[in-house]
Design a protein around this motif. Structure first.
Motif, PDB file in Angstrom:
ATOM      1  N   LEU A 107       0.814  -1.114   0.108  1.00 28.94           N
ATOM      2  CA  LEU A 107      -0.001   0.187   0.076  1.00 28.94           C
ATOM      3  C   LEU A 107       1.000   1.285  -0.381  1.00 28.94           C
ATOM      4  O   LEU A 107       1.588   1.378   1.457  1.00 28.94           O
ATOM      5  CB  LEU A 107      -0.780  -0.273   1.299  1.00 28.94           C
ATOM      6  CG  LEU A 107      -2.195  -0.824   1.204  1.00 28.94           C
ATOM      7  CD1 LEU A 107      -2.712  -0.833   2.465  1.00 28.94           C
ATOM      8  CD2 LEU A 107      -3.007  -0.596   0.504  1.00 28.94           C
ATOM      9  N   LEU A 108       1.190   1.211  -1.111  1.00 20.59           N
ATOM     10  CA  LEU A 108       1.859   2.690  -1.228  1.00 20.59           C
ATOM     11  C   LEU A 108       1.324   4.542  -1.252  1.00 20.59           C
ATOM     12  O   LEU A 108      -0.472   4.293  -1.882  1.00 20.59           O
ATOM     13  CB  LEU A 108       2.423   2.782  -2.529  1.00 20.59           C
ATOM     14  CG  LEU A 108       3.394   1.501  -3.343  1.00 20.59           C
ATOM     15  CD1 LEU A 108       3.368   1.352  -4.436  1.00 20.59           C
ATOM     16  CD2 LEU A 108       4.496   1.049  -2.072  1.00 20.59           C
ATOM     17  N   ALA A 109       1.526   5.137  -0.636  1.00 20.24           N
ATOM     18  CA  ALA A 109       0.941   6.681  -0.639  1.00 20.24           C
ATOM     19  C   ALA A 109       1.814   7.633  -0.982  1.00 20.24           C
ATOM     20  O   ALA A 109       3.282   7.100  -0.909  1.00 20.24           O
ATOM     21  CB  ALA A 109       1.100   6.628   1.335  1.00 20.24           C
ATOM     22  N   GLU A 110       1.463   9.220  -0.417  1.00 24.55           N
ATOM     23  CA  GLU A 110       2.522  10.278  -0.714  1.00 24.55           C
ATOM     24  C   GLU A 110       2.296  10.529  -2.309  1.00 24.55           C
ATOM     25  O   GLU A 110       3.620   9.802  -2.833  1.00 24.55           O
ATOM     26  CB  GLU A 110       3.664  10.587  -0.070  1.00 24.55           C
ATOM     27  CG  GLU A 110       3.618  10.549   1.781  1.00 24.55           C
ATOM     28  CD  GLU A 110       2.752  11.688   1.421  1.00 24.55           C
ATOM     29  OE1 GLU A 110       3.279  12.654   1.368  1.00 24.55           O
ATOM     30  OE2 GLU A 110       1.901  11.713   2.700  1.00 24.55           O
ATOM     31  N   SER A 111       2.275  11.441  -2.913  1.00 25.29           N
ATOM     32  CA  SER A 111       2.214  11.030  -4.342  1.00 25.29           C
ATOM     33  C   SER A 111       3.541  11.208  -5.116  1.00 25.29           C
ATOM     34  O   SER A 111       4.263  10.536  -6.066  1.00 25.29           O
ATOM     35  CB  SER A 111       1.183  12.541  -5.023  1.00 25.29           C
ATOM     36  OG  SER A 111       2.239  13.658  -4.814  1.00 25.29           O
ATOM     37  N   GLN A 112       4.352  11.787  -4.405  1.00 24.17           N
ATOM     38  CA  GLN A 112       5.681  12.270  -5.182  1.00 24.17           C
ATOM     39  C   GLN A 112       6.055  10.315  -4.428  1.00 24.17           C
ATOM     40  O   GLN A 112       6.955  10.383  -6.060  1.00 24.17           O
ATOM     41  CB  GLN A 112       6.363  13.332  -5.075  1.00 24.17           C
ATOM     42  CG  GLN A 112       7.813  13.422  -5.067  1.00 24.17           C
ATOM     43  CD  GLN A 112       7.910  13.931  -6.583  1.00 24.17           C
ATOM     44  OE1 GLN A 112       6.910  14.462  -7.091  1.00 24.17           O
ATOM     45  NE2 GLN A 112       8.589  13.761  -7.413  1.00 24.17           N
ATOM     46  N   ALA A 113       6.810   9.928  -3.911  1.00 25.06           N
ATOM     47  CA  ALA A 113       6.818   8.449  -3.334  1.00 25.06           C
ATOM     48  C   ALA A 113       6.944   7.133  -4.075  1.00 25.06           C
ATOM     49  O   ALA A 113       7.094   6.779  -4.414  1.00 25.06           O
ATOM     50  CB  ALA A 113       7.138   8.624  -2.195  1.00 25.06           C
ATOM     51  N   ILE A 114       5.150   8.075  -4.464  1.00 24.44           N
ATOM     52  CA  ILE A 114       4.998   6.861  -5.753  1.00 24.44           C
ATOM     53  C   ILE A 114       5.275   6.549  -6.858  1.00 24.44           C
ATOM     54  O   ILE A 114       5.394   5.810  -7.465  1.00 24.44           O
ATOM     55  CB  ILE A 114       2.894   7.369  -5.330  1.00 24.44           C
ATOM     56  CG1 ILE A 114       2.736   6.794  -4.141  1.00 24.44           C
ATOM     57  CG2 ILE A 114       1.879   6.013  -6.991  1.00 24.44           C
ATOM     58  CD1 ILE A 114       1.071   6.998  -4.148  1.00 24.44           C
ATOM     59  N   CYS A 115       5.130   7.992  -7.298  1.00 29.80           N
ATOM     60  CA  CYS A 115       5.378   8.752  -8.729  1.00 29.80           C
ATOM     61  C   CYS A 115       6.772   8.005  -9.174  1.00 29.80           C
ATOM     62  O   CYS A 115       6.937   7.229  -9.827  1.00 29.80           O
ATOM     63  CB  CYS A 115       4.867   9.511  -9.623  1.00 29.80           C
ATOM     64  SG  CYS A 115       3.714   9.811  -9.465  1.00 29.80           S
ATOM     65  N   GLU A 116       7.912   8.307  -8.095  1.00 25.60           N
ATOM     66  CA  GLU A 116       9.039   7.697  -8.120  1.00 25.60           C
ATOM     67  C   GLU A 116       9.216   6.473  -7.761  1.00 25.60           C
ATOM     68  O   GLU A 116      10.072   5.671  -8.876  1.00 25.60           O
ATOM     69  CB  GLU A 116      10.314   8.716  -7.188  1.00 25.60           C
ATOM     70  CG  GLU A 116       9.931  10.132  -7.526  1.00 25.60           C
ATOM     71  CD  GLU A 116      11.344  10.507  -7.375  1.00 25.60           C
ATOM     72  OE1 GLU A 116      12.367  10.350  -7.560  1.00 25.60           O
ATOM     73  OE2 GLU A 116      11.284  11.838  -7.057  1.00 25.60           O
ATOM     74  N   TYR A 117       8.784   5.912  -7.134  1.00 23.27           N
ATOM     75  CA  TYR A 117       8.570   4.453  -7.056  1.00 23.27           C
ATOM     76  C   TYR A 117       8.366   3.704  -8.474  1.00 23.27           C
ATOM     77  O   TYR A 117       9.489   3.003  -8.759  1.00 23.27           O
ATOM     78  CB  TYR A 117       7.966   3.157  -6.132  1.00 23.27           C
ATOM     79  CG  TYR A 117       7.570   2.022  -6.394  1.00 23.27           C
ATOM     80  CD1 TYR A 117       9.172   1.582  -5.038  1.00 23.27           C
ATOM     81  CD2 TYR A 117       6.911   1.405  -6.312  1.00 23.27           C
ATOM     82  CE1 TYR A 117       9.190   0.579  -5.413  1.00 23.27           C
ATOM     83  CE2 TYR A 117       7.101   0.391  -6.508  1.00 23.27           C
ATOM     84  CZ  TYR A 117       7.686  -0.617  -6.038  1.00 23.27           C
ATOM     85  OH  TYR A 117       7.833  -2.145  -5.805  1.00 23.27           O
ATOM     86  N   LEU A 118       6.952   4.052  -9.183  1.00 18.85           N
ATOM     87  CA  LEU A 118       6.981   3.644 -10.547  1.00 18.85           C
ATOM     88  C   LEU A 118       7.770   4.244 -11.147  1.00 18.85           C
ATOM     89  O   LEU A 118       8.134   4.029 -12.451  1.00 18.85           O
ATOM     90  CB  LEU A 118       6.036   3.818 -11.189  1.00 18.85           C
ATOM     91  CG  LEU A 118       4.157   4.066  -9.915  1.00 18.85           C
ATOM     92  CD1 LEU A 118       2.601   5.087 -10.288  1.00 18.85           C
ATOM     93  CD2 LEU A 118       3.626   2.582  -9.850  1.00 18.85           C
TER      94      LEU A 118
END
Lengths: 239, 239
Positions: free
Chosen positions: A77-88
């Protein structure tokens, strides 16, 4: 209050056999930023609408910060938009949405913070709070001074973006990056209620027209907020 | 209002022959996060104190967002603490302050956003605004309700960190990362005015004692805000 549907506009792609699911709110710029990056990378995702202001226990179970968006993906379960986008971007490298050099990545991160922190505080949040969320959440009537201040801030930000685009093809440089999607996410929320003055800069209008015409944008342009119709030009590619 | 001094506590290291310079404010958690990362990587830096609330033209010339910290480094002017810290980690890789795997980096970025966004909004900003900035900037008297809400939020955050530290050596996992420095930057600002209840969690106290004893922390512990003395235990490693 779960509203599930698939991104029919993009080719399906699933990493685990199970589709990913994004808990989001339609006019949240942070949700839209993640949706745009998911779609650009052709990651199939179910959308589950979350009424985050009702602060239910499920919201906190998925993200102890009590915020949306939350992406269920890769068994996490991923949160925080910047952290999610960089992970993707790091795990699904095609197409790349971060530059290959450290200075380029710095500039993308600076601009994402610009839009998600400064632009949000000065423009998106006050304008949407007054004109959308007070209505949807039944918490009062719009304060016209807040709206006016937000609209003035939008103009100043368009001028800043204009100066960037005088020297760059995209906001952070020569290539399309997460920074463009962060900015376009905020602009698309404000454009839904017709609060962007597109006559102010031909360069900013052209930048938005180009990003808006990408297949990744289709799901965002199809959004409908109950009781709040989008501006007539909202989904038009020629506006 | 420029106050320059060198990090005498760390071995000098200059990338360009010219020392880097950080425009900062002593009790800004974002400035402190960058100072801690610079010091941990033994990057020599001059500190120039910036009274950002006076909104002078130089502030906007260095950073159009009108915010501190700003780092003059590698011939660039760098803004936004997370973008700066990740740039430093990518260009000065020793010691590494980001994990080697994408899921680990995601967790660091999530926690940096946790402290710089959520913790800041609920704890650092209201408490420091009421108890420090209103006094320094001569803008009024503290509102005790805001202080009380901020102190209650600190307790809830300590409980969350306690749960993380029950399973992890550092906040984001097995290694010291930018997330620990982000959190410690906020905690150190609040500890200056004695607003951390260290009796609430032995794990959080031990975590802070460990990070506080690092050479990188010395410059932060030497800070003095005119007219505002630090708590007696502020600079003590055994507290």
């Amino acid at each position: 209050m779960t509203d599930l549907y698939a991104h029919s506009a993009v080719a399906p792609r699933s990493l685990t056999g199970q589709p990913s699911r994004l808990y989001h709110t339609p006019l949240s710029p942070f949700s839209r930023k993640v949706r745009l990056v998911l779609a650009e990378k052709r990651i199939e995702v179910e959308l589950a609408e979350e009424r985050y202001w009702e602060q239910g226990p499920e919201l906190f179970r998925r993200n102890p910060a009590g915020k949306i968006p939350v992406l269920r993906h890769d068994g996490m379960l991923l949160a925080e938009s910047q952290a999610i986008c960089e992970y993707l971007d790091e795990t699904v490298p095609t197409p790349p949405l971060m530059p290959a050099d450290a200075a380029g990545r710095y500039e993308v991160r600076r601009l994402c913070a610009w839009f998600d922190d400064k632009f949000n505080a000065e423009a998106t949040r006050p304008v949407l709070n007054e004109r959308v969320w007070k209505k949807v959440q039944k918490t009062g009537y719009p304060d016209s001074r807040m709206v006016k201040a937000g609209l003035a801030a939008i103009k100043a930000h368009i001028d800043y973006m204009h100066r960037l685009l005088e020297e760059r093809r995209w906001l952070a440089g020569r290539t399309l990056t997460i920074a463009d999607f962060a900015a376009a996410a905020h602009f698309s929320c404000l454009d839904y209620i017709s609060d962007i003055d597109w006559d102010r800069s031909d360069l900013v209008r052209q930048w938005y027209a180009t990003i808006k015409s990408r297949p990744a944008f289709r799901s965002v342009l199809a959004d409908q907020v109950p009781g709040l119709h989008p501006a007539p030009h909202y989904a038009q590619l020629d506006f």
